[in-house]
Design an enzyme around this catalytic site. Structure first.
Site, short mmCIF file in Angstrom:
data_model
loop_
_atom_site.label_atom_id
_atom_site.label_comp_id
_atom_site.label_asym_id
_atom_site.label_seq_id
_atom_site.Cartn_x
_atom_site.Cartn_y
_atom_site.Cartn_z
CE LYS A 174 -2.30 2.49 8.09
NZ LYS A 174 -0.94 1.44 8.25
CD GLU A 249 10.07 14.91 4.76
OE1 GLU A 249 10.95 14.48 3.92
OE2 GLU A 249 9.84 16.11 4.88
CB CYS A 283 14.13 7.63 4.14
SG CYS A 283 14.10 8.54 5.83
CD GLU A 384 13.59 4.35 -0.98
OE1 GLU A 384 12.38 4.22 -1.18
OE2 GLU A 384 14.14 4.98 0.08
P1 NAD Z 1 4.51 2.43 2.35
O1 NAD Z 1 4.24 3.90 1.56
O2 NAD Z 1 4.13 1.17 1.99
O3 NAD Z 1 3.71 2.50 3.79
C1 NAD Z 1 3.65 3.74 4.48
C2 NAD Z 1 2.37 4.04 5.42
O4 NAD Z 1 1.20 4.13 4.42
C3 NAD Z 1 1.76 2.67 6.03
O5 NAD Z 1 1.27 2.96 7.51
C4 NAD Z 1 0.88 1.99 5.17
O6 NAD Z 1 -0.10 1.34 6.02
C5 NAD Z 1 0.37 3.15 4.71
N1 NAD Z 1 -0.51 3.04 3.28
C6 NAD Z 1 -0.01 2.17 2.20
N2 NAD Z 1 -1.10 2.47 1.42
C7 NAD Z 1 -1.85 3.44 1.60
C8 NAD Z 1 -3.02 4.06 1.02
N3 NAD Z 1 -3.60 3.79 -0.12
N4 NAD Z 1 -3.63 5.07 1.53
C9 NAD Z 1 -3.23 5.50 3.09
N5 NAD Z 1 -2.26 4.87 3.76
C10 NAD Z 1 -1.63 3.83 2.93
O7 NAD Z 1 6.09 2.53 2.93
P2 NAD Z 1 6.72 1.67 3.81
O8 NAD Z 1 6.96 0.36 3.13
O9 NAD Z 1 5.99 1.49 5.14
O10 NAD Z 1 8.09 2.62 4.17
C11 NAD Z 1 9.13 2.56 3.37
C12 NAD Z 1 9.00 3.76 2.60
O11 NAD Z 1 9.34 4.87 3.43
C13 NAD Z 1 10.55 4.11 1.77
O12 NAD Z 1 10.23 4.12 0.50
C14 NAD Z 1 11.17 5.13 2.51
O13 NAD Z 1 12.06 5.71 1.70
C15 NAD Z 1 10.13 5.78 3.02
N6 NAD Z 1 10.70 6.52 4.14
C16 NAD Z 1 10.94 7.92 4.17
C17 NAD Z 1 11.42 8.62 5.35
C18 NAD Z 1 11.50 9.89 5.19
O14 NAD Z 1 11.59 10.94 6.16
N7 NAD Z 1 11.77 10.72 3.92
C19 NAD Z 1 11.51 8.21 6.45
C20 NAD Z 1 11.24 6.71 6.51
C21 NAD Z 1 10.83 5.98 5.43
#
Ligand code: NAD
Length: 484
Positions: A174, A249, A283, A384
């Site tokens: 997903k 992560e 991130c 962040e």
């Molecule tokens: P997000 O948490 O909004 O979304 C991530 C994924 O989760 C998307 O595919 C989204 O559709 C899905 N999602 C959202 N709500 C959900 C739910 N209730 N149930 C299941 N899935 C759901 O994050 P984002 O805005 O896409 O990405 C940014 C964030 O990701 C930042 O906080 C960043 O630090 C983090 N990030 C971390 C790493 C790492 O390796 N540590 C790498 C990249 C990004």
């Protein structure tokens, strides 16, 4: 307008609910990239059932043969590297060289895990008894759910997909709502490489329907997630409640420490890259810099001058250093932090606002921003931001810098710029993060070593390298007696 379907049980199909979502270019909202299927709960359940059926076929395929398919996928992805990079720049906004680099990294990840297919998958142990052989075997777990963010739309899905598949699991991906085209390329490449049907399934759609249905499905006992802390912790709670295994992560608030003996040019270059490349949407992006007092003035002036010189624009333009942020919502989040800083009277080195001129009118642009002399407890230094924003603070010595660097709930990545090996080693000892860079930027990862954070940044189950094998397999211990 081209429509991109779901991949379920080896077939490209329309979404059951008949819903499609247009995907637009954040550099130019007139550029509509395509319409993407919005998966309903029914589609997600069908994908999980397909993955369940495919598991017995896939796990029975010898691991070396599974590795061969990943090698093929790597070659196919490499052959379309330019097309995928262009797609990534159009839908995510990062510059074309960055998108090419990330796609090449995706190829390297596939090759690394293809190579893992010919590594030992167990161990033989000595035993207390005669005529006994005692050994372990690593076995696949079953159906694996993968939920990924938009900021590395090729690398992050692939560093989950490749180990999940090579160790014999079946997968449902997903991807983030904002980057479905790159995910479509991954699915297309894997299909063309010859994966049996149902082994890999793609469900584009929303987090609250497709994501949460995947998380709630009882057959998905293993789930890997990269994204925000709020969503990650919620997913963890649900998986643990029903006895599942979860890898998270999440966010970062990554510091760089610049000591008096630092090579100034290296310090300025590494902080600029870490904070501003990918428009700060990593991130592992640099967002706090603790600079020893002797070099603070010189460093901050040089950094401000360098950041002022950066060119912001469409990632497809070869002169662009940083592109737009990924969406209107993300732009608003970043601008809110810029306002908070200015309302609190934090000294602004450069930037601080939206880019408004004609050239930027159709995209989500933010000025690259440097805040100076920031209190380490200020929200700018604690939360962040996920945009091209960095805060500087002076410190007396290395010990104070380490304390300041550790003063956040996150613990993903950190860097030190110094030529003093003793101080570098003390920093490595004292810093509470999963990834340390020395005389380097805070971002960057190689596939053969673990990638993961400490504290609130992760679930303490790193990705990549041998760590991935731990997560995507279970151990069987065999007591084999051979009476004579
Ligand atoms: P997000 O948490 O909004 O979304 C991530 C994924 O989760 C998307 O595919 C989204 O559709 C899905 N999602 C959202 N709500 C959900 C739910 N209730 N149930 C299941 N899935 C759901 O994050 P984002 O805005 O896409 O990405 C940014 C964030 O990701 C930042 O906080 C960043 O630090 C983090 N990030 C971390 C790493 C790492 O390796 N540590 C790498 C990249 C990004």
């Amino acid at each position: 307008m081209k429509r991109y379907q779901l991949l379920i049980d080896g077939a490209w199909i329309d979404p059951a609910g008949g819903e499609w979502e247009a995907n637009v270019n954040p550099a130019n909202t007139d550029d509509v990239i395509g319409e993407f299927a919005v998966a309903s709960a029914q589609d997600v359940n069908a994908a999980v059932e397909a993955a369940q059926r495919a598991f017995s076929v896939w796990r029975a395929m010898p691991m070396v043969k599974r590795g061969d398919i990943l090698y093929k996928a790597a070659n196919l992805l490499e052959a379309r590297l330019e097309e995928v990079a262009q797609a990534m720049t159009r839908e995510e906004g990062k510059t074309l060289p960055e998108a090419r680099g990330e796609t090449a990294r995706g190829v390297a990840i596939l090759r690394y895990f293809a190579g893992e297919a010919s590594q030992p998958d167990g161990e033989v142990y000595p035993t207390a008894l005669p005529n006994r052989m005692l050994f372990t075997r690593r076995e696949p777990i079953g159906v694996v759910g993968l939920i990924t963010p938009w900021n590395f739309p090729i690398a992050i899905p692939l560093w989950k997909i490749a180990p999940a598949l090579v160790y014999g699991n079946t997968v449902i991906l997903k991807p983030a709502e904002l980057t479905p085209l790159t995910a479509w390329h991954i699915a297309d490449v894997l299909t063309q490489a010859g994966l049996p049907k149902g082994v890999f399934n793609l469900i584009t759609g929303t987090g609250h329907v497709a994501g949460s249905t995947l998380v709630a499905h009882n057959a998905v006992k293993t789930l890997s997630f990269t994204g925000s802390n709020a969503v990650g912790r919620e997913i963890q709670r649900k998986l643990i409640e029903r006895g599942g295994k979860v890898q998270l992560e999440m966010g970062g608030k990554n510091p760089v420490v610049v000591l008096d003996d630092a090579h100034l040019d290296i310090a300025v270059e590494m902080v600029t890259r870490g904070a501003m490349k990918s428009t700060g949407q990593k991130c592992t992006a640099t967002s706090r810099v603790f600079v020893q007092k002797g070099i603070y003035k010189q460093f901050s002036e040089a950094l401000v001058a360098r950041v002022k010189s950066l060119r912001v624009g469409d990632g497809l333009d070869p002169n662009t250093y940083l592109g737009p942020v990924v969406s209107r919502e993300q732009q608003q989040n970043v601008l809110e932090y810029l306002q908070i800083g200015q309302q609190q009277g934090v000294r602004l080195g450069t930037g601080g606002a939206e880019l408004m001129s004609e050239a930027y009118a159709k995209g989500f642009y933010v000025q690259p921003t440097v805040f100076l002399d920031v209190d380490i407890n200020n929200r700018l230094m604690q939360e962040e931001i996920f945009g091209p924003v960095v805060g500087l603070a002076p410190v007396d010595n290395l010990e104070d810098a380490i304390e300041a660097a550790n003063s956040v709930p996150y613990g993903l990545s950190a860097a030190i710029i110094s030529q003093d090996i003793g101080k570098i080693m003390r920093f490595i000892d004292g810093i509470q993060v999963g990834l340390v860079h020395v005389n380097d930027e805070t971002a960057g990862a190689e596939p053969q070593v673990p990638f993961g954070g400490f504290k609130d940044s992760s679930s303490h189950s790193p990705e990549q390298g041998k760590a991935a094998r731990e997560f995507y397999t279970q151990v069987k211990t065999v007591y084999l007696d051979y009476p004579t």
